[in-house]
Enzyme design. Structure first.
Site, PDB file in Angstrom:
ATOM      1  N   ASP A 200      -5.906  -8.047   6.102  1.00 20.73           N
ATOM      2  CA  ASP A 200      -7.284  -7.965   6.588  1.00 20.73           C
ATOM      3  C   ASP A 200      -8.208  -7.756   5.396  1.00 20.73           C
ATOM      4  O   ASP A 200      -7.787  -7.784   4.243  1.00 20.73           O
ATOM      5  CB  ASP A 200      -7.443  -6.847   7.624  1.00 20.73           C
TER       6      ASP A 200
ATOM      7  N   GLU B  41      -9.692  -5.127   4.269  1.00 21.49           N
ATOM      8  CA  GLU B  41      -9.363  -3.945   3.470  1.00 21.49           C
ATOM      9  C   GLU B  41      -8.155  -4.226   2.582  1.00 21.49           C
ATOM     10  O   GLU B  41      -8.118  -3.843   1.408  1.00 21.49           O
ATOM     11  CB  GLU B  41      -9.082  -2.763   4.395  1.00 21.49           C
TER      12      GLU B  41
ATOM     13  N   ARG C  69      -4.350  -3.523  12.943  1.00 20.56           N
ATOM     14  CA  ARG C  69      -5.817  -3.629  12.835  1.00 20.56           C
ATOM     15  C   ARG C  69      -6.198  -5.081  13.031  1.00 20.56           C
ATOM     16  O   ARG C  69      -6.161  -5.880  12.099  1.00 20.56           O
ATOM     17  CB  ARG C  69      -6.313  -3.100  11.491  1.00 20.56           C
TER      18      ARG C  69
ATOM     19  N   TYR D  86       0.922  -6.151  12.764  1.00 15.05           N
ATOM     20  CA  TYR D  86      -0.191  -5.425  12.149  1.00 15.05           C
ATOM     21  C   TYR D  86      -1.149  -4.915  13.215  1.00 15.05           C
ATOM     22  O   TYR D  86      -1.488  -5.614  14.162  1.00 15.05           O
ATOM     23  CB  TYR D  86      -0.931  -6.330  11.168  1.00 15.05           C
TER      24      TYR D  86
ATOM     25  N   GLU E  36       0.795  -1.228   0.000  1.00 19.85           N
ATOM     26  CA  GLU E  36       0.000   0.000   0.000  1.00 19.85           C
ATOM     27  C   GLU E  36       0.827   1.276   0.000  1.00 19.85           C
ATOM     28  O   GLU E  36       0.544   2.211  -0.744  1.00 19.85           O
ATOM     29  CB  GLU E  36      -0.929   0.047   1.240  1.00 19.85           C
TER      30      GLU E  36
ATOM     31  N   ASP F 284      -2.112  -5.394   3.127  1.00 20.56           N
ATOM     32  CA  ASP F 284      -2.328  -5.747   4.532  1.00 20.56           C
ATOM     33  C   ASP F 284      -3.181  -7.005   4.706  1.00 20.56           C
ATOM     34  O   ASP F 284      -4.050  -7.301   3.871  1.00 20.56           O
ATOM     35  CB  ASP F 284      -3.012  -4.579   5.253  1.00 20.56           C
TER      36      ASP F 284
ATOM     37  N   HIS G 264      -5.522 -12.666  12.951  1.00 22.18           N
ATOM     38  CA  HIS G 264      -4.196 -12.083  13.133  1.00 22.18           C
ATOM     39  C   HIS G 264      -3.713 -12.370  14.550  1.00 22.18           C
ATOM     40  O   HIS G 264      -4.454 -12.803  15.416  1.00 22.18           O
ATOM     41  CB  HIS G 264      -4.225 -10.558  12.961  1.00 22.18           C
TER      42      HIS G 264
END
Length: 874
Positions: free
Chosen positions: A82, A84, A298, A296, A7, A80, A343
């Protein structure tokens, strides 16, 4: 060389170091596609077809990736781990396929890593997979739901509640929590109660404190002593009796550490310990993650990788000794309703490094230190204590007092970290002196204390996130944006870290609870989140979820669209009546206008978006007061509709009025002979309710003539205008000159001399010559409702949104780089409402108008066109 896409450029730089020259690492700079902010981007009538558009800023990044694939025919998506991140990878793959950058023989794979370390990244590269379709579908469902609610419910709000900005699916539920808590506080009635404490002394002269627990042979509860008289009787009962230690009981106790951080608990603890908002916490954590310092951030998982547990235990033994390491590793079970993000917890990637060992900014160092200590503590031995309870009483059994305390025998995890608390708990941790059963307890002092019950506390960002998590509303990646959005829209303000609903927030909540009740219910929102979790697990079809939601929601929107604004305001008046018009002490009608004594008070909304209370006899009676319950003190000092008399000067009455454009002072009265008596606006720095006669006369002396300018003889004036104190260099008879320059302060209007004025005017002229045309910082595209280009411009006083002839200043929390079209449309609508301009919906035929106009000039062409249309019809 395969092309690896992440990202952010910071993440790309770190990963590039680990992978070396065998890979090309590029950044997508977040999402590359989004739904255009206009009607039709999600089409419920065509199986919820979603029209995606590559953002103008993202086109160059997609092109860079496409160009790299010409030479390196392999794509690795490493966004990432997740939903998103999965969605970003899916969007990128789709965008590249659409532009034929991915060929039939181009291998595309997806890798995930929970930490940006060399071992995590290289291990991830050995285990590629495909983009997770169920996770993407869960993202699509959430995005479609948020779009359908936003673009269908927000226009209803704009029409029925002028000034209301927009309504989000989860934000509205979050707002309801804050409004309901405020209503609980407002109806709360404090209850008085008393406690009695005594300072007692052992035979060895050591003091300790004890509280009264038994009186007249009866055990006391919180409200047993209700007033000062009863408290004084309790004091007398203790004073008149000798006291003896009846029992001393010591019990072992222990405390275990809290689990490691997940997103919500990190936000809560950062708020408690550093007053750091949710958005600031996540931004700081993002920097730490991208630099490879933490895992990570989130996540709603609290598991820790076995190798991390081992490293943690080794670090504890090395720093504090083996006695601080438990015999077996601690394990934690997640209590979150729907923990689906598989996670780890949030932890340091290297437990041997504390904050001092890393090069970090202040905020990063504070947050890293918090994460490091919490991670260490979660694998440390528990604290061992001894809790002691001492009961002291009279021989006749009528009076008894209790003293409590504790001794920490082994500090364990408390040596490193102790979790903060949102509420104040009466936890008596005082250490007691040596006390023996049967010994006398001498009285040194007896103190009665008055208390009142307290209303429930307002939410902080920390307690709000905690409550949302308990209810199952929102997810780790959304908490920060939800809490931030309701503040950005002016529905909630933060005061001393507490969240307080604004008038607009109350109105929106009242409207939604009455006309869209189901969609702001906690259980409904949590249930929808569970359905989205089922989609991500591959157990439910996302279009079925959308269809069932849309069917009922669309019907509710259509039904509400038929309502008249007056009906909506009447309903909200009724709902908010206890708040807006509480009963009066003398039993009179609380809605009777105090000014005319005839009209009834009700809530009204202004075009500017503010709500207020006004009289039904308007315009004959112009009584108004701010939205909310009446404030007797404010009303006593308020300016009445016919003005407030300040006194007399030179035979004229000087009054202060509240006008349409703000407060002003006036000399004398308006008459047929003199319809416009001297007036002057009251500056913002002066409260109109506190204005004195001296200040009023001082204002009416403006504008102040300094004299002719030494260079051209044109007069120079000092005055107060719409934007504050200023100088004007102009000749009112010939209109020569015309230069205005700001003055530094308000008092300068009456004190500035000609020399300083000439300097300020010269500086203003020089700045004009050096200033070019306004620069566009970002092109957002065409206005979704009214057409026309919308741009973010660079202005003298900061960035602003430009559309047609409307310029709207960005809010405090708006950034030119991240501003969306939806937010830009809100700002334009607000500015248009303030200036009285209209944002009219574009008409389909508007673009063809010039062509018709051109053919109208030539009669033959017009006839030919008409004939062709006729032939087509036939």
């Amino acid at each position: 060389m395969p092309v690896v896409v992440v990202e952010s450029p910071a993440k790309a730089k770190t990963i590039n170091k680990y992978l070396g020259s065998d890979y090309t690492v590029l950044a997508s700079y977040g999402h590359v596609r989004d739904l255009p902010p206009k009607d039709g981007s999600v089409d419920p009538d065509h199986d919820f077809d979603m029209k995606w558009e590559i953002a103008s800023d993202s086109k160059k990044h997609v092109k860079a990736i496409a160009d790299a694939l010409k030479d390196d025919n392999a794509l690795i998506l490493a966004t990432d781990p997740d939903r998103e991140g999965e969605a970003i990878s899916w969007h990128l793959e789709e965008a590249l396929r659409n532009r034929k950058a991915i060929k039939k023989d181009t291998p595309v794979s997806r890798v995930v890593f929970n930490a940006i370390t060399k071992s995590a990244v290289t291990e991830a590269m050995k285990n590629p997979r495909q983009v997770d379709a169920p996770l993407v579908e869960a993202y699509l469902a959430r995005r479609a739901l948020d779009y359908l609610v936003g673009f269908n419910l927000s226009p209803v709000l704009w029409r029925k509640l002028p000034g209301a900005k927009s309504a989000g699916r989860v934000q509205s539920v979050c707002l309801r929590l804050i409004v309901e808590r405020e209503m609980e506080i407002e109806v709360f009635k404090a209850r008085e109660y008393w406690s009695v404490k005594a300072i007692l002394t052992t035979p060895r002269g050591q003091e300790y404190e004890a509280r009264l627990t038994l009186l007249a042979g009866k055990k006391l509860d919180k409200f047993s002593i209700e007033n000062a008289t009863q408290a004084e009787m309790a004091v007398q009962a203790i004073t008149s009796r000798d006291l003896t230690v009846k029992s001393v009981e010591a019990k072992p106790a222990s405390r275990n550490p809290s689990p490691p951080f997940m997103t919500s608990t990190l936000q809560q603890e950062a708020s408690r310990k550093f007053s750091m908002g949710a958005r600031a916490t996540m931004n700081t954590a993002q920097r730490l993650y991208e630099a490879g310092h933490i895992t990570y951030m989130r996540t709603d998982g609290i598991d820790m990788a076995p190798e991390a547990v081992t490293a943690c235990r080794d670090a504890i033994a090395d720093r504090f000794g083996k006695e601080y390491v438990p015999s077996a590793p601690r394990t934690y079970k997640n209590k979150a309703k729907n923990a689906q993000e598989a996670h780890e917890c949030i932890r340091p990637t290297d437990m041997t490094k504390d904050a001092a060992a890393l090069k970090l900014t202040d905020d990063q160092a504070k947050l890293y230190d918090l994460i490091w200590k919490r991670t260490l503590a979660c694998q440390m031995e528990g604290a061992r204590m001894e809790r002691t309870t001492v009961d002291v009483g009279s021989q006749d059994g009528q009076v008894e007092l209790r003293a409590t305390g504790q001794v920490v025998l082994f500090d364990g995890f408390l040596r490193v970290y102790e979790e903060g608390r949102d509420d104040v708990v009466d936890d008596d941790d005082k250490r007691l002196p040596q006390i023996h059963q049967g010994e006398k307890a001498a009285k040194k002092g007896i103190t009665p204390e008055q208390h009142f019950t307290q209303p429930p506390p307002r939410y902080t960002e920390a307690t709000l996130v905690k409550r949302m998590e308990e209810l199952g509303i929102g997810r780790p990646s959304t908490y920060a944006s939800i809490v931030t959005t309701i503040q950005d829209r002016g529905y909630v303000r933060k005061d001393k870290n507490r969240l307080i609903p604004e008038d607009k927030g109350r109105l929106v909540t009242a409207f939604l609870e009455n006309y869209f009740k189901r969609y702001v219910e906690y259980d409904f929102t949590a249930g929808l989140e569970e359905e989205l979790d089922d989609v991500s697990a591959g157990e439910r079809d996302y279009k079925d979820v959308l269809m069932r939601f849309w069917r009922d929601f669309h019907a509710a929107v259509e039904e509400t669209s038929e309502l008249r604004i007056t009906d909506v305001l009447d309903k909200i008046n009724e709902v908010l009546e206890p708040h807006l018009f509480p009963p009066t002490g003398d039993g009179t009608d609380p809605r009777l206008c105090p000014n005319c004594g005839e009209g009834r008070l009700s809530m009204r909304t202004a075009r500017s978006g503010g709500a207020f209370i006004g009289c039904s006899n308007y315009p004959e009676c112009r009584y108004t007061r701010p939205f909310g319950p009446p404030d007797p003190e404010a009303e006593a000092s308020a300016i009445p509709p016919d003005g407030k008399l300040l006194g007399e000067d030179a035979g004229d009455q000087i009054r202060v009025f509240k006008g349409r454009f703000g407060p002003y002072v006036q000399r004398g009265e308006a008459t047929a002979e003199n319809p416009k008596p001297p007036r002057q606006s009251v500056p913002e720095a002066w409260a109109p309710e506190e204005l004195t006669l001296e200040q009023g006369v001082k204002l009416l002396e403006l504008p102040r003539l300094l004299g002719p300018h030494p260079e051209d003889g044109v007069n120079v004036w000092a005055n107060i205008g719409r934007y504050g104190p200023y100088l004007k260099h102009a000749d009112t008879t010939s209109n020569r000159g015309g230069t205005n320059a700001n003055l530094p302060g308000l008092e300068d209007v009456w004190t500035v001399g000609m020399n300083h004025a000439v300097q300020l005017l010269a500086e203003k002229v020089a700045s004009r010559k050096g200033r070019g045309a306004a620069k566009a910082l970002k092109e957002l595209g065409e206005h979704p409702q009214a057409g026309g280009a919308v741009s973010v411009m660079e202005g003298k006083y900061g960035p602003y949104v430009k559309w047609e002839k409307i310029n709207a200043t960005l809010g405090e929390n708006d950034s030119p780089e991240t501003l969306s079209m939806e937010r830009a449309v809100e700002l334009i609508a607000e500015r248009a409402a303030k200036t009285g301009k209209k944002v009219a919906p574009k008409k389909a035929a508007a673009k063809k108008a010039p062509a018709k106009k051109a053919t109208a000039k030539k009669a033959p062409a017009k006839k030919a066109t008409a004939k062709t249309k006729s032939e087509k019809t036939e």
